[in-house]
Design a protein around this motif. Structure first.
Motif, PDB file in Angstrom:
ATOM      1  N   MET A   1       0.838  -1.204   0.000  1.00 38.81           N
ATOM      2  CA  MET A   1       0.000   0.000   0.000  1.00 38.81           C
ATOM      3  C   MET A   1       0.875   1.256   0.000  1.00 38.81           C
ATOM      4  N   ALA A   2       0.513   2.241  -0.848  1.00 38.28           N
ATOM      5  CA  ALA A   2       1.316   3.466  -0.937  1.00 38.28           C
ATOM      6  C   ALA A   2       1.243   4.246   0.379  1.00 38.28           C
ATOM      7  N   ILE A   3       2.376   4.848   0.771  1.00 43.75           N
ATOM      8  CA  ILE A   3       2.390   5.658   1.995  1.00 43.75           C
ATOM      9  C   ILE A   3       1.646   6.958   1.704  1.00 43.75           C
ATOM     10  N   PRO A   4       0.666   7.342   2.559  1.00 42.01           N
ATOM     11  CA  PRO A   4      -0.073   8.572   2.289  1.00 42.01           C
ATOM     12  C   PRO A   4       0.865   9.777   2.280  1.00 42.01           C
ATOM     13  N   ARG A   5       0.622  10.704   1.366  1.00 43.00           N
ATOM     14  CA  ARG A   5       1.463  11.903   1.325  1.00 43.00           C
ATOM     15  C   ARG A   5       0.582  13.115   1.069  1.00 43.00           C
ATOM     16  N   PHE A   6       1.175  14.291   1.242  1.00 42.15           N
ATOM     17  CA  PHE A   6       0.418  15.518   1.024  1.00 42.15           C
ATOM     18  C   PHE A   6       0.220  15.768  -0.469  1.00 42.15           C
ATOM     19  N   HIS A   7      -0.953  16.302  -0.817  1.00 41.46           N
ATOM     20  CA  HIS A   7      -1.252  16.693  -2.196  1.00 41.46           C
ATOM     21  C   HIS A   7      -1.657  18.160  -2.183  1.00 41.46           C
ATOM     22  N   ASP A   8      -1.259  18.888  -3.229  1.00 41.32           N
ATOM     23  CA  ASP A   8      -1.658  20.296  -3.316  1.00 41.32           C
ATOM     24  C   ASP A   8      -3.073  20.401  -3.879  1.00 41.32           C
ATOM     25  N   LEU A   9      -3.968  21.003  -3.109  1.00 41.88           N
ATOM     26  CA  LEU A   9      -5.356  21.177  -3.550  1.00 41.88           C
ATOM     27  C   LEU A   9      -5.688  22.664  -3.601  1.00 41.88           C
ATOM     28  N   THR A  10      -6.623  23.008  -4.500  1.00 43.44           N
ATOM     29  CA  THR A  10      -7.037  24.410  -4.608  1.00 43.44           C
ATOM     30  C   THR A  10      -8.273  24.656  -3.749  1.00 43.44           C
ATOM     31  N   VAL A  11      -8.251  25.762  -3.022  1.00 43.13           N
ATOM     32  CA  VAL A  11      -9.424  26.165  -2.233  1.00 43.13           C
ATOM     33  C   VAL A  11     -10.431  26.762  -3.212  1.00 43.13           C
ATOM     34  N   SER A  12     -11.612  26.140  -3.338  1.00 43.16           N
ATOM     35  CA  SER A  12     -12.570  26.687  -4.309  1.00 43.16           C
ATOM     36  C   SER A  12     -13.512  27.705  -3.671  1.00 43.16           C
ATOM     37  N   ARG A  13     -13.789  27.563  -2.361  1.00 41.03           N
ATOM     38  CA  ARG A  13     -14.674  28.531  -1.685  1.00 41.03           C
ATOM     39  C   ARG A  13     -14.325  28.615  -0.216  1.00 41.03           C
ATOM     40  N   ILE A  14     -14.574  29.801   0.356  1.00 42.18           N
ATOM     41  CA  ILE A  14     -14.528  29.944   1.817  1.00 42.18           C
ATOM     42  C   ILE A  14     -15.867  30.558   2.199  1.00 42.18           C
ATOM     43  N   ASN A  15     -16.641  29.869   3.014  1.00 38.37           N
ATOM     44  CA  ASN A  15     -17.930  30.420   3.454  1.00 38.37           C
ATOM     45  C   ASN A  15     -17.886  30.715   4.940  1.00 38.37           C
ATOM     46  N   PRO A  16     -18.273  31.941   5.321  1.00 36.08           N
ATOM     47  CA  PRO A  16     -18.286  32.244   6.751  1.00 36.08           C
ATOM     48  C   PRO A  16     -19.361  31.438   7.471  1.00 36.08           C
ATOM     49  N   GLU A  17     -19.020  30.983   8.668  1.00 31.34           N
ATOM     50  CA  GLU A  17     -19.976  30.266   9.514  1.00 31.34           C
ATOM     51  C   GLU A  17     -20.079  31.011  10.844  1.00 31.34           C
ATOM     52  N   ALA A  18     -20.953  30.572  11.719  1.00 34.67           N
ATOM     53  CA  ALA A  18     -21.144  31.255  13.005  1.00 34.67           C
ATOM     54  C   ALA A  18     -19.862  31.247  13.835  1.00 34.67           C
ATOM     55  N   ALA A  19     -19.768  32.188  14.758  1.00 29.39           N
ATOM     56  CA  ALA A  19     -18.670  32.270  15.727  1.00 29.39           C
ATOM     57  C   ALA A  19     -17.301  32.386  15.062  1.00 29.39           C
ATOM     58  N   GLY A  20     -17.247  33.072  13.914  1.00 34.21           N
ATOM     59  CA  GLY A  20     -15.965  33.317  13.251  1.00 34.21           C
ATOM     60  C   GLY A  20     -15.406  32.107  12.524  1.00 34.21           C
ATOM     61  N   ALA A  21     -16.164  31.020  12.487  1.00 35.82           N
ATOM     62  CA  ALA A  21     -15.684  29.806  11.811  1.00 35.82           C
ATOM     63  C   ALA A  21     -15.803  29.963  10.294  1.00 35.82           C
ATOM     64  N   VAL A  22     -15.117  29.081   9.566  1.00 37.53           N
ATOM     65  CA  VAL A  22     -15.232  29.082   8.106  1.00 37.53           C
ATOM     66  C   VAL A  22     -15.427  27.656   7.605  1.00 37.53           C
ATOM     67  N   ALA A  23     -16.208  27.545   6.516  1.00 34.70           N
ATOM     68  CA  ALA A  23     -16.303  26.270   5.808  1.00 34.70           C
ATOM     69  C   ALA A  23     -15.366  26.397   4.617  1.00 34.70           C
ATOM     70  N   VAL A  24     -14.385  25.510   4.537  1.00 35.28           N
ATOM     71  CA  VAL A  24     -13.372  25.570   3.476  1.00 35.28           C
ATOM     72  C   VAL A  24     -13.646  24.439   2.485  1.00 35.28           C
ATOM     73  N   THR A  25     -13.922  24.822   1.221  1.00 39.78           N
ATOM     74  CA  THR A  25     -14.206  23.810   0.201  1.00 39.78           C
ATOM     75  C   THR A  25     -12.976  23.621  -0.676  1.00 39.78           C
ATOM     76  N   LEU A  26     -12.584  22.365  -0.865  1.00 39.22           N
ATOM     77  CA  LEU A  26     -11.379  22.041  -1.631  1.00 39.22           C
ATOM     78  C   LEU A  26     -11.770  21.298  -2.903  1.00 39.22           C
ATOM     79  N   ALA A  27     -11.240  21.753  -4.046  1.00 38.55           N
ATOM     80  CA  ALA A  27     -11.532  21.086  -5.322  1.00 38.55           C
ATOM     81  C   ALA A  27     -10.646  19.850  -5.442  1.00 38.55           C
ATOM     82  N   ILE A  28     -11.248  18.736  -5.866  1.00 46.86           N
ATOM     83  CA  ILE A  28     -10.479  17.492  -6.024  1.00 46.86           C
ATOM     84  C   ILE A  28     -10.382  17.180  -7.523  1.00 46.86           C
ATOM     85  N   PRO A  29      -9.180  17.285  -8.100  1.00 46.48           N
ATOM     86  CA  PRO A  29      -9.033  17.028  -9.538  1.00 46.48           C
ATOM     87  C   PRO A  29      -9.258  15.549  -9.857  1.00 46.48           C
ATOM     88  N   PRO A  30      -9.601  15.228 -11.135  1.00 46.53           N
ATOM     89  CA  PRO A  30      -9.932  13.840 -11.494  1.00 46.53           C
ATOM     90  C   PRO A  30      -8.884  12.831 -11.033  1.00 46.53           C
TER      91      PRO A  30
END
Ligand SMILES: Cc1cc2nc3c(=O)[nH]c(=O)nc-3n(C[C@H](O)[C@H](O)[C@H](O)COP(=O)(O)OP(=O)(O)OC[C@H]3O[C@@H](n4cnc5c(N)ncnc54)[C@H](O)[C@@H]3O)c2cc1C
Length: 285
Positions: A1-30
């Motif tokens: 099994m391949a050792i998990p490693r970091f991948h560069d992903l693009t942030v497609s959206r940041i949506n503000p949530e309550a109490a200063g939180a954010v929902a961070v959406t990441l695009a996953i290429p094919p």
């Protein structure tokens, strides 16, 4: 099994949530769709350079499983922690179009009984994130299932993902029960007022959640709330194998001695209390 490693992903959206939180959406290429296939309840580890230092932190995926196949994205919810390095950076500096390093999904918090008809979540604050993914996936994938969420917050204005919760309630009429427990906002019913502690869990089980009706229970929130809720459910007769817990341990806090950790948590709580008092005065004034 391949050792998990970091991948560069693009942030497609940041949506503000309550109490200063954010929902961070990441695009996953094919090419990475299989690598980022996840089970609801799992988390991603994000890595970024913050103030010249490489910092990595884990964040639970909060969207339903179908989001990856349908929209080719995954989402995490980040709530800033008082004095926290990564969470405050993400909540204020991260923006759409940025690239961030992300490890593939990991973690064992999630469904173990695939045919459970009634799943129950106990969450406090940002602890909603993995439970939201489990809840939305359950309702979407099993038309005969239902879900009850007991969600503790200070007031309705600080409820993370409140709109998403309302949308789910409207979409799955009669199958989702939302029980908001508020500690700093008056509620008409005593049961809904206060903290999720042993007495509250006992009262909720007695009034609304017969032990035999809970096929699987998921708990996520502050350490003490997890321990108390789990112990109270066990005492009420819910079998251990049907209770699953997730702890949002901060590596920074974990590295401190128990005495230092208790002091740090207490200091954080005091700061937050102070902030709330100021806010109340401003609003009431
Ligand atoms: C599996 C998992 C899933 C998670 N999912 C989520 C999620 O969905 N959403 C979410 O918001 N969080 C989640 N977390 C928590 C998240 O990973 C981070 O721990 C959190 O965001 C805090 O990181 P930070 O870098 O902002 O804070 P840190 O910089 O790590 O600091 C944490 C706290 O320690 C205090 N502190 C730091 N150094 C010291 C010191 N020397 N002495 C005293 N106090 C100190 C800080 O003031 C702060 O209050 C998850 C954690 C895990 C393990």
């Amino acid at each position: 099994m391949a050792i998990p490693r970091f991948h560069d992903l693009t942030v497609s959206r940041i949506n503000p949530e309550a109490a200063g939180a954010v929902a961070v959406t990441l695009a996953i290429p094919p090419a990475l769709r299989e690598t980022f296939a996840f089970d609801p309840g799992q988390f991603l580890t994000l890595r970024a350079d913050v103030n010249g230092e490489s910092v990595r932190r884990s964040y639970s995926i909060c969207c339903p499983r179908s989001r990856l196949a349908q929209a080719h994205e995954v989402q995490v919810g980040i709530r800033p922690m008082d004095g926290g390095v990564f969470s405050n950076w993400a909540a204020t500096q991260l923006k759409a179009g940025d690239t961030i390093s992300v490890m593939p999904p990991d973690g064992r918090f999630g469904v173990r009984r695939p045919h459970a008809l009634h799943r129950v979540g106990f969450a406090v604050g940002s602890g909603i994130t993995p439970i939201l993914s489990i809840m939305a996936s359950t309702l979407e994938e099993h038309p005969e299932s239902r879900f009850t969420l007991v969600y503790g917050n200070r007031r309705m204005a600080s409820v993370m993902f409140n709109e998403t919760l309302q949308d789910l309630k409207d979409r799955y009429t009669g199958r989702l029960t939302l029980i908001h427990i508020l500690s700093r906002q008056a509620q008409e019913v005593d049961l809904l007022q206060g903290h999720i502690d042993a007495d509250k869990v006992r009262a909720i089980v007695k009034a609304l959640l017969p032990v035999g009706s809970m096929d699987e229970v998921f708990i996520c929130g502050p350490e003490a709330m997890i321990d108390t809720t789990e112990a109270t459910l066990l005492e009420a007769g819910v079998p251990q194998r049907q209770i699953h817990t997730e702890r949002f341990t901060s590596p920074t806090l974990a590295a401190l001695s128990p005495v230092e950790r208790r002091a740090a948590v207490a200091a954080g709580q005091q700061k937050t209390e102070g902030g709330n008092i100021t806010l109340t005065v401003v609003l009431d004034g």
